[in-house]
Design a protein around this motif. Structure first.
Motif, short mmCIF file in Angstrom:
data_model
loop_
_atom_site.label_atom_id
_atom_site.label_comp_id
_atom_site.label_asym_id
_atom_site.label_seq_id
_atom_site.Cartn_x
_atom_site.Cartn_y
_atom_site.Cartn_z
N ASP A 1 -39.89 3.30 2.26
CA ASP A 1 -40.44 3.46 0.92
C ASP A 1 -41.56 2.45 0.66
N THR A 2 -42.52 2.87 -0.15
CA THR A 2 -43.51 1.97 -0.73
C THR A 2 -43.33 2.06 -2.24
N ARG B 1 -54.24 3.33 -4.19
CA ARG B 1 -54.57 4.25 -3.07
C ARG B 1 -55.24 3.49 -1.93
N PRO C 1 -52.84 3.86 1.57
CA PRO C 1 -53.42 5.20 1.78
C PRO C 1 -52.38 6.25 2.15
N ALA C 2 -51.23 5.82 2.69
CA ALA C 2 -50.18 6.78 3.04
C ALA C 2 -49.37 7.22 1.83
N GLY C 3 -49.61 6.54 0.69
CA GLY C 3 -48.96 6.96 -0.54
C GLY C 3 -47.86 6.02 -1.01
N VAL C 4 -47.50 6.20 -2.28
CA VAL C 4 -46.41 5.46 -2.91
C VAL C 4 -45.25 6.44 -3.12
N THR C 5 -44.03 5.97 -2.88
CA THR C 5 -42.88 6.89 -2.93
C THR C 5 -41.95 6.63 -4.11
N LEU D 1 -50.26 9.32 -8.64
CA LEU D 1 -50.20 9.07 -7.19
C LEU D 1 -49.22 10.00 -6.49
N GLY D 2 -48.63 10.91 -7.25
CA GLY D 2 -47.75 11.92 -6.65
C GLY D 2 -46.29 11.54 -6.54
N VAL D 3 -45.88 10.46 -7.20
CA VAL D 3 -44.47 10.07 -7.15
C VAL D 3 -43.68 11.01 -8.06
#
Length: 317
Positions: free
Chosen positions: A160-161, A217, A221-225, A242-244
């Motif tokens: 996880d990030t 970002r 760059p791989a994203g935040v979870t 960011l798509g979480v």
């Protein structure tokens, strides 16, 4: 000839005679309370400040929502030594070191706490582990429980990030370290001045404010979870962009439709003892930003309420 000693009959307590800001706080001489059946009396040595302390006493209407009325004490987190034990108490003995919470009455020389109670109803006490000093113990209850509750919502782990808003604040210092212990990468928002403090906790710092989404970002760059917003709503809203997914976002100081908020009152049983144990083992570090004598309570609250302090503010008694 040695003068005879007499029991102390009065002690200091910080009180409100009218609800309001720090200027309404005063240090008063009050009678020393006596422990009744099922209660202990604690000689408080340190009290940790939290935003909830001044928020819930800011005006009469807000105070009433928390069941508070005048005259009213101040502060919730405490640490000290048991100096009187009431009838029927079996968990605690005179001389034992304890810490815990007593809603809006912790900043006082002496407080009464139920052996089996809650922060709101009767107060609560826990044994202070060896290796944890009283100043540190006095910072654990509210912030530690709130951080634990926040982690229980987003469930960070290896791979996880996690984006943490307000990472350098009182709850943030616990949330960052607990997430790191769970194996997650942590990105923490803060001011430029807080960058080194965030790195010391194990977070990668990022400046809050306009452009936060782009900065995160670039950093991940791989994203935040997952995300924990420990200040307001800006971090939670950025996490959505960011798509979480909503189920992996939480807030503690605001409500957002679709997002589960975290409350320390809902922390799992044993969460506080676990955190205290991690502190005792040196696996969690608690930065103390400032310690004030009780006579300087107004200055201490002003510093804490400004929300720019890195770590915890403690009152020494």
């Amino acid at each position: 000839m040695k003068e005879p000693s007499y029991p102390t009959t009065t002690g200091r307590a910080v009180q409100f005679e009218s609800f309001g800001g720090p200027d309404a706080l005063s240090v008063r001489e009050v009678p020393v309370p006596q422990a009744g059946p099922g209660q202990i009396r604690v000689r408080v040595t340190a009290a940790g400040l939290n935003p909830m302390d001044w928020f819930m006493t800011s005006d009469a209407e807000t105070a009433a929502r928390f069941g508070l009325s005048l005259p009213c004490g101040f502060g919730t987190d405490y640490a000290g030594v048991v100096d009187q034990v009431g009838e029927g108490v079996s968990k605690f003995v005179v001389g034992g070191r304890v810490f815990g919470g007593a809603l809006s009455r912790a900043v006082a020389d002496y407080i009464i706490v139920d052996e089996v109670g809650t922060i709101v109803a009767g107060g609560e006490a826990h044994r202070t582990p060896d290796g944890v000093d009283d100043r540190t113990a006095a910072t654990l209850t509210i912030a530690g429980r709130t951080a634990s509750a926040a982690l229980a919502v987003v469930k960070p782990g290896p791979g996880d990030t996690v984006l943490v808003g307000g990472a350098g604040g009182g709850v943030g210092v616990f949330a960052v370290q607990l997430a790191r212990l769970a194996g997650a990468r942590v990105i923490g928002t803060g001011s430029a001045a807080s960058a080194d403090a965030l790195r010391a906790l194990g977070a990668e710092p990022v400046a809050y404010g306009d452009g936060l989404v782009d900065r995160v970002r670039a950093l991940a760059p791989a994203g935040v979870t997952a995300a924990m917003d420990l200040h307001g709503t800006d971090t939670a809203q950025a996490a959505r962009k960011l798509g979480v997914p909503d189920e992996r976002i939480t807030t503690i100081a605001a409500q957002i439709d679709g997002i589960t908020s975290a409350n320390g009152a809902n922390a799992a049983s044993g969460a506080l003892e676990e955190i205290a144990g991690l502190v005792a083992m040196g696996r969690i570090r608690v930065p103390i930003a400032a310690t004030f004598p009780v006579e300087q309570i107004r200055a201490a609250v002003n510093l804490q309420a400004a929300r720019h302090v890195h770590g915890k503010v403690v009152i020494a008694l």
